[in-house]
Design a protein around this motif. Sequence first.
Motif, short mmCIF file in Angstrom:
data_model
loop_
_atom_site.label_atom_id
_atom_site.label_comp_id
_atom_site.label_asym_id
_atom_site.label_seq_id
_atom_site.Cartn_x
_atom_site.Cartn_y
_atom_site.Cartn_z
N GLY A 352 -4.46 46.04 -31.21
CA GLY A 352 -3.90 47.07 -32.09
C GLY A 352 -2.55 46.65 -32.64
O GLY A 352 -2.27 46.81 -33.84
N VAL A 353 -1.72 46.09 -31.78
CA VAL A 353 -0.41 45.59 -32.21
C VAL A 353 -0.59 44.44 -33.21
O VAL A 353 0.10 44.38 -34.24
N VAL A 354 -1.52 43.53 -32.91
CA VAL A 354 -1.80 42.40 -33.82
C VAL A 354 -2.22 42.92 -35.19
O VAL A 354 -1.75 42.43 -36.23
N THR A 355 -3.09 43.93 -35.21
CA THR A 355 -3.57 44.50 -36.47
C THR A 355 -2.43 45.12 -37.26
O THR A 355 -2.29 44.90 -38.47
N ILE A 356 -1.58 45.90 -36.59
CA ILE A 356 -0.46 46.56 -37.26
C ILE A 356 0.51 45.52 -37.82
O ILE A 356 0.92 45.60 -38.99
N VAL A 357 0.87 44.53 -37.00
CA VAL A 357 1.85 43.52 -37.42
C VAL A 357 1.32 42.71 -38.60
O VAL A 357 2.00 42.52 -39.61
N THR A 358 0.06 42.21 -38.49
CA THR A 358 -0.47 41.35 -39.56
C THR A 358 -0.77 42.16 -40.83
O THR A 358 -0.63 41.63 -41.93
N SER A 359 -1.18 43.42 -40.67
CA SER A 359 -1.41 44.27 -41.85
C SER A 359 -0.10 44.53 -42.59
O SER A 359 -0.07 44.68 -43.81
N PHE A 360 0.99 44.61 -41.83
CA PHE A 360 2.30 44.86 -42.43
C PHE A 360 2.84 43.63 -43.15
O PHE A 360 3.35 43.72 -44.27
N ILE A 361 2.73 42.45 -42.51
CA ILE A 361 3.32 41.24 -43.11
C ILE A 361 2.35 40.52 -44.05
O ILE A 361 2.77 39.69 -44.86
N GLY A 362 1.04 40.86 -43.95
CA GLY A 362 0.04 40.20 -44.79
C GLY A 362 0.33 40.24 -46.28
O GLY A 362 0.27 39.20 -46.96
N PRO A 363 0.65 41.43 -46.83
CA PRO A 363 0.95 41.49 -48.27
C PRO A 363 2.09 40.57 -48.69
O PRO A 363 2.04 39.95 -49.76
N PHE A 364 3.12 40.46 -47.86
CA PHE A 364 4.25 39.59 -48.19
C PHE A 364 3.83 38.13 -48.20
O PHE A 364 4.24 37.36 -49.08
N ILE A 365 3.00 37.73 -47.23
CA ILE A 365 2.55 36.34 -47.15
C ILE A 365 1.70 35.98 -48.37
O ILE A 365 1.89 34.93 -48.99
N ILE A 366 0.76 36.86 -48.74
CA ILE A 366 -0.11 36.58 -49.88
C ILE A 366 0.68 36.61 -51.19
O ILE A 366 0.41 35.82 -52.11
N ARG A 367 1.67 37.50 -51.29
CA ARG A 367 2.52 37.53 -52.49
C ARG A 367 3.31 36.23 -52.63
O ARG A 367 3.48 35.70 -53.74
N VAL A 368 3.79 35.71 -51.51
CA VAL A 368 4.50 34.42 -51.55
C VAL A 368 3.56 33.33 -52.06
O VAL A 368 3.93 32.51 -52.91
N GLY A 369 2.32 33.34 -51.57
CA GLY A 369 1.34 32.35 -52.03
C GLY A 369 1.04 32.48 -53.51
O GLY A 369 0.81 31.46 -54.19
N SER A 370 1.04 33.72 -54.04
CA SER A 370 0.73 33.92 -55.46
C SER A 370 1.79 33.33 -56.37
O SER A 370 1.55 33.07 -57.54
N ARG A 371 3.00 33.10 -55.84
CA ARG A 371 4.10 32.57 -56.66
C ARG A 371 4.15 31.04 -56.66
O ARG A 371 4.87 30.45 -57.43
N PHE A 372 3.37 30.43 -55.76
CA PHE A 372 3.37 28.97 -55.68
C PHE A 372 2.49 28.39 -56.79
O PHE A 372 1.36 28.82 -56.99
N LYS A 373 3.02 27.42 -57.50
CA LYS A 373 2.24 26.66 -58.48
C LYS A 373 2.62 25.20 -58.30
O LYS A 373 3.44 24.64 -59.03
#
Length: 392
Positions: A352-373
Amino acid sequence: MVVAAIMLAITFKLKQPMVIGYIAAGMIIGPYTPPFSLVRSPETLNLFAELGIIMLLFVTGTEFPIAKLRSVGRISIVTALAESIGTLLIVFFIAQNLGFSFYDSVFLALALSITSTVVTIRILEDVGLIRDKSSTLILGMLIVEDIVAISVLGVMQSFVTAGGNLSIANIAITLGIVGGFIGGVTIIGSKFVPRVIDRAGRTNDYALLLITILGLAFGLSFLANGLGMSVVIGAFLAGVLVAESKSAAVARIITIPLRDMFAALFFISIGALMDVSLIPTYIVSAIILILTSFASKFLIVTGILVRGGYDNTTALRSGLGIAATKGELSLVIGKGGQDVGAISSSVLPMLGVVTIVTSFIGPFIIRVGSRFKLSEPTEEVDSKKEKEKEES
């Protein structure tokens, strides 16, 4: 539901995945979180959770017609199998060294080898990457991951139920039962079940169609449970059979509200079953396992795609996308281990803790990836991928 509605409004305002709100609501009303403790019966919570699992996985299965499963590209299959198995083995090794028991390590490793399909797709849509070529690879890998996770969970539950004897005969029997059930339902069921559903659909009586497909979902779940497997396998295969019918779109529309309600019950029940007083004892272990899972999936996916001729930008975005989040299936796996008495009381709240933590930071990680070219694909790579696409 009152508490869940309030928590969902808060998570919506904070632009966070709804699963966080549901788990938080469960923690608030559960027996382990005074002073509220509005729900005191673990048996009732387990019943709600099981109903939620069946509906959640049934509607998930309706998104996977057999033709779609066959259309998954070869690179997605190879990459998903490599990163799932690789992450499972690495996390298992780390969990063992952290002092977890054998079964705790196995179920934790399986849960952490799976990416959240629902949360990941939602984030890709939010950041405008859903049509990017990296997202096509991610979606293919998510399909393979889900199939692998559901199959392995069925094998593990059957194995534990049979007494956990590691003899070759017992392993062969367990694999035979699971493989026979999946193969039999898929091959035989796909010839007859879609016709029955279409006949019910042609009556234009939505109540008849709804009860027919729910009867299929709970019937196959009951059969899977009777064979010593998880209800997850039966519910998912029922959804796959419904997806083969011409009435699949209508069936999906009329069952989505039920899925949303029962999924809420599942996640709330998981939150309520979590003993939050144990969090300080395993928070360090949870962080170590999150980092291990993230690093394993990211490095394996990125490495395979780069070696496969994909440009660095696509490989990086795919690696970050597949490594970022854990969610619904991770909790289903944890609950499956709890149902057969294989895991200790700390594993489910840890997930449950893993789900909450990764769901919270997941959008930031994927957004960072979207800016890489980092680079653009060459014409040679483009032609190679076109050829591979045609072959698949």
